[in-house]
Write an enzyme that holds these catalytic residues in place. Structure first.
Site, PDB file in Angstrom:
ATOM      1  N   LYS A 102       8.664   8.102  -6.129  1.00 11.89           N
ATOM      2  CA  LYS A 102       9.216   8.687  -4.907  1.00 11.89           C
ATOM      3  C   LYS A 102      10.663   8.228  -4.816  1.00 11.89           C
ATOM      4  CE  LYS A 102       9.026   8.531   0.078  1.00 11.89           C
ATOM      5  NZ  LYS A 102       8.715   7.621   1.176  1.00 11.89           N
ATOM      6  N   GLY A 163      10.623   5.610  10.650  1.00 10.31           N
ATOM      7  CA  GLY A 163      10.268   4.534  11.564  1.00 10.31           C
ATOM      8  C   GLY A 163      10.398   4.885  13.036  1.00 10.31           C
ATOM      9  N   ASN A 211       3.177   5.975   7.027  1.00  9.68           N
ATOM     10  CA  ASN A 211       3.112   4.523   6.847  1.00  9.68           C
ATOM     11  C   ASN A 211       3.263   3.771   8.170  1.00  9.68           C
ATOM     12  OD1 ASN A 211       3.074   1.979   5.390  1.00  9.68           O
ATOM     13  ND2 ASN A 211       5.232   1.863   5.905  1.00  9.68           N
TER      14      ASN A 211
END
Lengths: 261, 372
Positions: A102, A163, A211
């Site tokens: 990635k 995030g 994630n």
């Protein structure tokens, strides 16, 4: 599982995958929870930052916690140039992490947005070297076409800055990629809730990578399960062909009713 | 352009007075924003915000968790030389101090490196005093060459170098740099640094920018809280970090919160900073710079370090000695400052795990490995 879902193949780099949810290894309070997260989510692909992998450490390595059946997707986190991304990828392969990569090239620490130009350059080099390249980029049509030409195995547009957990802020641009790009579109970054992942899948995204939302949840295992279910529900909704949305209710007295008389 | 010019733009304002004028609603408005401006930062450092620390803490904790997760980078300092030509009045390495000076040979550096590597740590901060004649850039290059065999990440905390010298350090394997302005108040700076090369306030102020220009990946800045008015030093340090981050987006700009501790010469800070004050600095800087790494050193006691951790701290030192040769256990020099948290790497690791945090040892990969 119903027949329609079983016939719904998902392949990356010629490899058939049973789950459309990809997971990560960052931000966990304890990496020991990773096997449970993998099991609960049903995910079969997990990304790991090569910069965090300590090949010299006898114990305490994140790799110790990744179940053997998972397909490893090393990422180039920390790379600020195409050249650094290429070198990290080569190192990952040399250290036995396989040939999937990635690509993350981030040269702006204010917003952590990916550098698309550098990502295309790194993709060209690595695809030519036989890597299965999954580039993380802004949701941009021209960039995605260049990545396809460069040999990418998928395109990973961000839903929102990494995030932030803000969901599908780039919704309309991702919709265009889904329509136009003949590669798997995997929405990466910004998906903060299972409903965000479900929405991406309903739109027709091929998969999502989650994630932060799992790793920083109060109960990561339960959240992993919720994302797994949301991704399946969204995919099923997409395959079922949702009815058209209407912006207003049907008028009770049709304006063209006179034509029926 | 220098950050000195940015500071100059504020010269007509009585900042220290203005900061006392903020009200509760100013703080609430700042807390409501995602990207805070200089006014918001001042509001968060104001006495008004000092009565609202719980509200600041709730947001700071959420912001930190979102950007960093439950992961804390661990590192340790490695003092290689304590020769110094400065006379910083607060420092244990002050040239006026008559303690015996020491500089590690490369063989001794190797011994220290082996001891540190055995603890599991993978990031080391290399420190010297300010004596270029004794520990020139060539010596630092040699030290880095030895350490690269052991550690994927090496940071420097040494005397201020030129841009060309920083470029050499990067080639030699340095990933980053820590350099504190100590105090942003020029008059107080002059009083604290009466002689030696560090007297030059502007050269010091421009140092992190020279490092960024040279291409340093990580640059940590800060003030030594207690030397000047802590509210203003915290304001300038955070503004300096934002300014550097905006101008050099490829570099990662971090902040540290060193608070003045007593040292060998018994110097006491003129502007004492209470635990409550230190907490406010951390919270205001975290909210102003949500993605910045924030370091808390072993100058602080174990209990306070643990309590401040969730509020925004992302880097902790562990297994610390502040004297040259301190990791080798024999013939250690005079400590630069008193360590309040002398816990081993194993103890800090266990503490982090017990609180649901993951200790991160390795977070960078050298891309030009040393050929044996």
């Amino acid at each position: 599982m119903h027949q329609d879902m079983m016939d719904d193949l998902f392949e990356i780099g010629g490899e058939r995958l049973g789950s459309r949810l990809l997971t990560g290894t960052g931000k966990y309070g304890d990496d020991a929870v990773i096997p449970e997260v993998c099991a609960a989510s049903g995910s079969e692909v997990i990304t790991v930052a090569l910069r965090r992998v300590d090949f010299q450490a006898a114990t305490g390595n994140v790799m110790d916690h990744i179940p053997k059946h998972m397909r490893l997707l090393p990422n180039t986190s920390g790379a600020r140039t195409a050249d650094e991304a290429v070198r990290i990828a080569r190192l990952a392969r040399a250290m036995g992490c396989g040939n999937w990569i990635k690509i993350e090239v981030i040269a702006d620490n204010n917003h952590l947005l990916p550098d698309g130009y550098a990502t295309v350059r790194a993709t060209e080099v690595l695809a030519a070297e036989g890597f299965v390249v999954l580039p993380y980029v802004n949701a941009d049509l021209y960039m995605a076409r260049d990545l396809a030409s460069a040999g990418a195995a998928a395109v990973m547009p961000l839903g929102a800055p990494i995030g932030t957990n803000r969901g599908l802020q780039t919704r309309e641009m991702i919709r265009i990629l889904i329509e136009e790009i003949d590669l798997p579109i995997i929405v990466d970054a910004g998906l903060g809730r299972p409903s965000h992942a479900c929405e991406a899948m309903e739109m027709g995204a091929d998969a999502v990578l989650v994630n932060t939302a799992i790793a920083t949840a109060a109960d990561p295992v339960s959240m992993a399960k919720a994302f797994g279910e949301a991704v399946r529900a969204g995919r099923r909704g997409f395959l079922a062909g949702p009815g058209a949305q209407r912006m207003q209710a049907d008028a009770s007295s049709p304006l063209t009713g006179f034509l029926e008389g | 352009m220098s950050f000195a010019e940015v500071m100059g733009a504020y010269a007509d304002l009585d900042m220290a007075k203005a900061i006392h004028g903020f009200q509760r609603q100013d703080v609430m408005r700042a807390l409501d924003k995602d990207r805070l401006g200089p006014d918001d930062l001042l509001a968060l450092l104001s006495p008004a915000a000092g009565t609202m620390l719980e509200e600041l803490a709730r947001k700071a904790t959420a912001v930190t968790l979102r950007h960093f997760g439950r992961a804390v980078q661990l590192f340790t300092p490695l003092y290689v030389s304590d020769f110094c030509t400065n006379s910083c009045v607060y420092c244990g390495f002050n040239a006026e101090q008559k303690n015996k000076r020491r500089q590690l040979s490369l063989d001794e550096v190797r011994v220290e490196a082996e001891r540190i590597a055995a603890t599991g740590l993978r990031q080391v901060l290399v420190l010297t005093g300010d004596a270029q004649a004794k520990a020139p850039p060539e010596y630092l290059e040699q030290v880095l060459a030895v350490l690269r065999e052991f550690f994927p990440s090496l940071l420097l905390e040494v005397y201020a170098l030129t841009q060309e010298e920083y470029a050499r350090m990067i080639t030699a394997g340095a990933e980053g740099l820590t350099i504190y302005q100590e105090t942003y108040d020029p008059e107080q700076y002059a009083r604290m640094h009466p002689s030696g090369p560090k007297q030059d306030y502007v050269f010091r102020l421009d140092t992190p920018e020279r490092a960024c220009r040279a291409g340093m990946r990580w640059v940590g800045i800060g003030a030594l809280y207690g030397l000047g008015d802590w509210r203003m030093d915290a304001f300038w340090a955070a503004l300096h970090a934002r300014w550097l981050q905006d101008r050099y987006p490829g570099a990662e700009i971090g902040l540290s919160l060193p608070r003045m501790r007593p040292h060998a010469a018994g110097w006491q800070p003129e502007h004492p900073v209470s635990d409550r004050d230190l907490t406010q600095i951390l919270l205001a800087q975290r909210l102003f710079l949500p993605r910045a790494a924030i370091t808390l050193s072993t100058r602080e006691a174990p209990g306070l370090r643990e309590n401040l951790l969730p509020l925004g701290v992302t880097r902790l030192s562990a297994g610390v000695s502040t004297s040259v040769g301190g990791h080798g256990a024999d013939q250690a020099g005079t400590p630069q400052f008193e360590v309040a948290d002398d816990r081993s790497v194993g103890e800090i690791t266990a503490m982090l795990r017990s609180k649901g945090y993951q200790p991160v040892f390795k977070d960078w990969q050298q891309l030009n490995p040393v050929t044996p």
